[in-house]
Write a protein that holds these residues in place. Structure first.
Motif, PDB file in Angstrom:
ATOM      1  N   ALA A 146       1.701   2.677  -0.207  1.00 22.73           N
ATOM      2  CA  ALA A 146       1.681   2.588   1.195  1.00 22.73           C
ATOM      3  C   ALA A 146       2.372   2.457   2.253  1.00 22.73           C
ATOM      4  O   ALA A 146       3.205   3.703   1.699  1.00 22.73           O
ATOM      5  CB  ALA A 146       0.856   0.860   1.046  1.00 22.73           C
ATOM      6  N   CYS A 147       2.081   2.824   3.395  1.00 24.47           N
ATOM      7  CA  CYS A 147       3.131   3.179   4.573  1.00 24.47           C
ATOM      8  C   CYS A 147       3.466   1.088   4.772  1.00 24.47           C
ATOM      9  O   CYS A 147       2.562   0.325   5.218  1.00 24.47           O
ATOM     10  CB  CYS A 147       2.751   3.109   5.679  1.00 24.47           C
ATOM     11  SG  CYS A 147       2.213   4.944   5.406  1.00 24.47           S
ATOM     12  N   GLY A 148       4.148   1.052   5.679  1.00 26.83           N
ATOM     13  CA  GLY A 148       4.812  -0.086   6.539  1.00 26.83           C
ATOM     14  C   GLY A 148       5.043  -1.464   5.937  1.00 26.83           C
ATOM     15  O   GLY A 148       5.081  -1.668   4.441  1.00 26.83           O
ATOM     16  N   ALA A 160      -3.343   1.859  -3.517  1.00 29.92           N
ATOM     17  CA  ALA A 160      -3.281   2.595  -2.622  1.00 29.92           C
ATOM     18  C   ALA A 160      -3.547   1.065  -1.647  1.00 29.92           C
ATOM     19  O   ALA A 160      -5.025   0.438  -1.381  1.00 29.92           O
ATOM     20  CB  ALA A 160      -4.278   4.041  -1.809  1.00 29.92           C
ATOM     21  N   ILE A 161      -2.674   0.916  -0.759  1.00 32.06           N
ATOM     22  CA  ILE A 161      -2.992  -0.540   0.517  1.00 32.06           C
ATOM     23  C   ILE A 161      -2.708  -0.152   1.585  1.00 32.06           C
ATOM     24  O   ILE A 161      -2.207   0.714   1.961  1.00 32.06           O
ATOM     25  CB  ILE A 161      -1.726  -1.478  -0.432  1.00 32.06           C
ATOM     26  CG1 ILE A 161      -1.489  -2.209  -1.841  1.00 32.06           C
ATOM     27  CG2 ILE A 161      -2.114  -2.909   0.718  1.00 32.06           C
ATOM     28  CD1 ILE A 161      -0.677  -2.704  -1.917  1.00 32.06           C
ATOM     29  N   SER A 162      -3.967  -0.181   2.227  1.00 32.98           N
ATOM     30  CA  SER A 162      -4.000  -0.311   3.378  1.00 32.98           C
ATOM     31  C   SER A 162      -4.856  -0.987   4.475  1.00 32.98           C
ATOM     32  O   SER A 162      -6.404  -1.784   4.242  1.00 32.98           O
ATOM     33  CB  SER A 162      -4.530   1.198   3.761  1.00 32.98           C
ATOM     34  OG  SER A 162      -4.983   1.776   5.190  1.00 32.98           O
ATOM     35  N   GLU A 180      -7.384   3.910   7.464  1.00 27.98           N
ATOM     36  CA  GLU A 180      -7.458   5.377   8.109  1.00 27.98           C
ATOM     37  C   GLU A 180      -6.169   6.273   8.017  1.00 27.98           C
ATOM     38  O   GLU A 180      -5.719   7.290   8.680  1.00 27.98           O
ATOM     39  CB  GLU A 180      -7.989   5.504   8.952  1.00 27.98           C
ATOM     40  CG  GLU A 180      -9.163   5.019   9.269  1.00 27.98           C
ATOM     41  CD  GLU A 180     -10.509   5.476   8.308  1.00 27.98           C
ATOM     42  OE1 GLU A 180     -10.277   6.826   8.450  1.00 27.98           O
ATOM     43  OE2 GLU A 180     -11.675   5.212   8.243  1.00 27.98           O
ATOM     44  N   THR A 181      -4.886   5.518   7.219  1.00 26.95           N
ATOM     45  CA  THR A 181      -3.713   6.238   7.190  1.00 26.95           C
ATOM     46  C   THR A 181      -3.292   7.201   6.556  1.00 26.95           C
ATOM     47  O   THR A 181      -3.939   7.316   5.254  1.00 26.95           O
ATOM     48  CB  THR A 181      -2.232   4.854   7.116  1.00 26.95           C
ATOM     49  OG1 THR A 181      -2.737   3.606   7.767  1.00 26.95           O
ATOM     50  CG2 THR A 181      -0.976   5.587   6.592  1.00 26.95           C
ATOM     51  N   MET A 182      -2.960   8.357   7.498  1.00 31.54           N
ATOM     52  CA  MET A 182      -3.262   9.938   6.784  1.00 31.54           C
ATOM     53  C   MET A 182      -2.474   9.886   5.499  1.00 31.54           C
ATOM     54  O   MET A 182      -2.671  10.595   4.693  1.00 31.54           O
ATOM     55  CB  MET A 182      -2.739  10.924   7.735  1.00 31.54           C
ATOM     56  CG  MET A 182      -3.654  11.745   8.248  1.00 31.54           C
ATOM     57  SD  MET A 182      -4.893  12.454   6.766  1.00 31.54           S
ATOM     58  CE  MET A 182      -5.842  12.510   8.059  1.00 31.54           C
ATOM     59  N   ALA A 191      -4.050  -6.526  16.214  1.00 32.40           N
ATOM     60  CA  ALA A 191      -2.208  -6.533  17.089  1.00 32.40           C
ATOM     61  C   ALA A 191      -1.912  -5.409  15.786  1.00 32.40           C
ATOM     62  O   ALA A 191      -2.570  -5.584  15.121  1.00 32.40           O
ATOM     63  CB  ALA A 191      -1.852  -7.879  16.870  1.00 32.40           C
ATOM     64  N   VAL A 192      -0.983  -4.852  16.529  1.00 38.25           N
ATOM     65  CA  VAL A 192      -0.842  -3.021  15.977  1.00 38.25           C
ATOM     66  C   VAL A 192       0.065  -3.964  15.298  1.00 38.25           C
ATOM     67  O   VAL A 192      -0.105  -3.422  14.137  1.00 38.25           O
ATOM     68  CB  VAL A 192       0.802  -3.132  16.719  1.00 38.25           C
ATOM     69  CG1 VAL A 192       1.200  -2.222  16.377  1.00 38.25           C
ATOM     70  CG2 VAL A 192      -0.285  -1.858  18.222  1.00 38.25           C
ATOM     71  N   ALA A 193       0.691  -5.459  15.547  1.00 43.00           N
ATOM     72  CA  ALA A 193       1.660  -5.773  14.139  1.00 43.00           C
ATOM     73  C   ALA A 193       0.700  -6.525  13.120  1.00 43.00           C
ATOM     74  O   ALA A 193      -0.040  -7.823  13.595  1.00 43.00           O
ATOM     75  CB  ALA A 193       2.529  -6.947  15.100  1.00 43.00           C
ATOM     76  N   SER A 218      -3.149   2.734  14.393  1.00 46.02           N
ATOM     77  CA  SER A 218      -3.408   2.692  12.891  1.00 46.02           C
ATOM     78  C   SER A 218      -3.153   4.442  13.108  1.00 46.02           C
ATOM     79  O   SER A 218      -2.945   4.878  13.954  1.00 46.02           O
ATOM     80  CB  SER A 218      -4.722   3.303  11.985  1.00 46.02           C
ATOM     81  OG  SER A 218      -5.778   3.962  12.996  1.00 46.02           O
ATOM     82  N   VAL A 219      -2.464   4.083  12.236  1.00 46.02           N
ATOM     83  CA  VAL A 219      -1.793   6.196  11.756  1.00 46.02           C
ATOM     84  C   VAL A 219      -2.615   7.568  11.206  1.00 46.02           C
ATOM     85  O   VAL A 219      -2.486   7.724  10.292  1.00 46.02           O
ATOM     86  CB  VAL A 219      -0.301   5.956  11.442  1.00 46.02           C
ATOM     87  CG1 VAL A 219       0.699   7.258  11.635  1.00 46.02           C
ATOM     88  CG2 VAL A 219       0.656   5.014  11.697  1.00 46.02           C
ATOM     89  N   THR A 220      -3.372   8.321  12.133  1.00 44.30           N
ATOM     90  CA  THR A 220      -4.310   9.029  11.932  1.00 44.30           C
ATOM     91  C   THR A 220      -3.078  10.140  11.783  1.00 44.30           C
ATOM     92  O   THR A 220      -4.385  11.686  11.603  1.00 44.30           O
ATOM     93  CB  THR A 220      -5.861   8.762  12.107  1.00 44.30           C
ATOM     94  OG1 THR A 220      -5.420   9.095  13.749  1.00 44.30           O
ATOM     95  CG2 THR A 220      -5.937   7.770  12.006  1.00 44.30           C
TER      96      THR A 220
HETATM   97  O1  M6R Z   1      -3.887   0.439   8.037  1.00 38.30           O
HETATM   98  P1  M6R Z   1      -2.445   0.089   7.018  1.00 38.30           P
HETATM   99  O2  M6R Z   1      -2.128  -0.623   6.522  1.00 38.30           O
HETATM  100  O3  M6R Z   1      -2.080   1.904   6.376  1.00 38.30           O
HETATM  101  O4  M6R Z   1      -1.476   0.549   8.318  1.00 38.30           O
HETATM  102  C1  M6R Z   1       0.246   0.864   7.452  1.00 38.30           C
HETATM  103  C2  M6R Z   1       1.516   0.908   8.634  1.00 38.30           C
HETATM  104  O5  M6R Z   1       1.286   1.540   9.436  1.00 38.30           O
HETATM  105  C3  M6R Z   1       1.469  -0.870   9.456  1.00 38.30           C
HETATM  106  O6  M6R Z   1       1.865  -1.628   8.546  1.00 38.30           O
HETATM  107  C4  M6R Z   1       2.545  -0.509   9.657  1.00 38.30           C
HETATM  108  O7  M6R Z   1       3.972  -0.560   9.439  1.00 38.30           O
HETATM  109  C5  M6R Z   1       2.644  -2.359  10.751  1.00 38.30           C
HETATM  110  N1  M6R Z   1       2.557  -1.649  12.912  1.00 38.30           N
HETATM  111  C6  M6R Z   1       3.592  -3.246  11.261  1.00 38.30           C
HETATM  112  O8  M6R Z   1       3.052  -4.148  11.475  1.00 38.30           O
END
Ligand code: M6R
Length: 369
Positions: free
Chosen positions: A56-58, A102-104, A108-110, A154-156, A365-367
């Motif tokens: 996973a990310c972030g 996989a946690i997301s 869509e996180t690439m 929200a992005v966060a 979302s970081v695609t």
């Molecule tokens: O959509 P995802 O859960 O895969 O995103 C993972 C990260 O990009 C996401 O958690 C990012 O770290 C957040 N903006 C944190 O608040």
């Protein structure tokens, strides 16, 4: 559409009790056992699993770090947690007996998608924990456990994180149940505790005004440090990530046991340090060690912001600011301990005049990799 709140983030923080309850809904039957119908990997396949790997990310990565404690404790299956972006570049050891989770939130996180594709190429089974129905990550997985946080704008990430934790606990409990574990009684107790957690989160939300007031006093600071131990360590990392992305402050999370291996050199007069204190019940050795850490940093001038369970009196003499959270079993504490950190970061961002829902340089979302 913000439901009367100034920001989506505030709305989403407030929605957490419901999100947590919705994610549990229908997954624990009245007899107290777990039925996860979306998990299309058979119990016999799950009994063969000899390792779990979480990618996973972030914020989702922080949920994975916490899940490791629950999975290893309840199932005795070794569990690794890896940043999805690092995973496939190190030639990880995977086969058909590895379960990759996989946690997301977005699905869509690439980076996460590429990690899961790599795992499937090695013959591993992939279980997605995802908040977005029909998104790419669940579509490409062998099984899915949807979090029912509702859309997160929200992005966060806030409510998605809490529901990811709930989903991770459910997976851990399910694996324990399917494979038979010596923690049968504890699992029953945890199921009861989980069903109460939504109310506990609600109670935390009702007591956040002093946290907001405190945040406003710190708007001019450059640095905030976060300390935790055991499952409180990923909570510290999450608190620091929220503050970086929203307040654009230098924020770092440390395992409290690492202090004397380096980070304590950062402590100087009036630097705010948020400490997540483990329950004095249960693993009380950790509690006592962290109380010593709080004393050590305070003696060196730190301004201590202590998050501790109700009734934990040992921390009182060393806390410049005390944030109370309800007593929960150790493994579930992140569900209540994270909430004040979200509120703290949101309020600091506001006090610094930042755009809360759309922090600079970030996308929801970081695609791209
Ligand atoms: O959509 P995802 O859960 O895969 O995103 C993972 C990260 O990009 C996401 O958690 C990012 O770290 C957040 N903006 C944190 O608040």
């Amino acid at each position: 559409e913000k439901g009367g709140y100034d920001y989506f983030m505030l709305k989403e923080i407030a929605e957490q009790p419901k999100a947590v309850a919705d994610t549990l809904l229908g997954r624990i039957d009245p007899a107290g056992s777990l039925t996860l119908d979306e998990v299309r990997i058979s119990p016999s396949e799950l009994r063969e699993i000899d390792k779990v790997v979480i990618v996973a990310c972030g914020t989702a990565f922080h949920a994975g770090l916490i899940a490791k404690y629950a999975i290893e404790h309840w199932t005795r299956i070794p569990c690794e947690v890896e940043l999805a972006s690092e995973f496939r570049y190190r030639d990880p050891i995977l086969d058909s007996r590895s379960l990759v989770i996989a946690i997301s939130q977005s699905g869509e996180t690439m980076d996460t998608l590429m990690a899961l594709r790599h795992a499937r190429e090695q013959g591993s089974k992939v279980l997605a924990i995802c908040n977005t129905n029909g998104s790419t990550i669940p579509r490409e997985s062998d099984a899915v456990l949807y979090t029912h946080a509702g859309p997160e704008v929200a992005v966060a990430s806030t409510k998605a994180f809490l529901t990811q934790l709930v989903a991770c606990y459910l997976v851990a409990l399910y694996l324990g149940q399917v494979r038979g574990t010596k923690w049968g009684d504890e699992i029953q107790a945890v199921i009861k505790d989980l069903s109460r957690i939504s109310e506990e989160v609600e109670r935390v939300l009702e007591t956040m005004e002093p946290v907001r007031a405190l945040a406003r006093t710190l708007a001019e600071k450059d640095t905030v440090l976060f300390l935790g131990r055991h499952v409180g360590y990923p909570v510290a990392l999450e608190g620091a990530l929220k503050l970086k992305e929203l307040a654009y402050m230098h924020a770092e999370g440390f395992a409290a046991g690492e202090l004397k291996h380096g980070p304590i050199a950062l402590i100087e007069e009036d630097v705010p340090v948020v400490v997540v204190v483990p329950s004095p019940r249960g693993r009380s050795v950790l509690h006592d060690k962290i109380v010593s850490n709080i004393q050590e940093i305070r003696a060196r001038g730190a301004r201590t912001i202590v998050i501790a369970e109700e009734g934990d009196e040992a921390v009182v003499p060393y806390a410049d600011h005390l944030i109370r959270i309800p007593a929960t079993p150790t493994l579930l504490q992140p569900l209540v301990a994270t909430v004040p950190l979200q509120v703290f970061a949101c309020e600091l961002a506001t006090a610094r005049g930042n755009e809360v829902d759309q922090p600079r340089n970030l996308a929801k979302s970081v695609t791209v990799e």
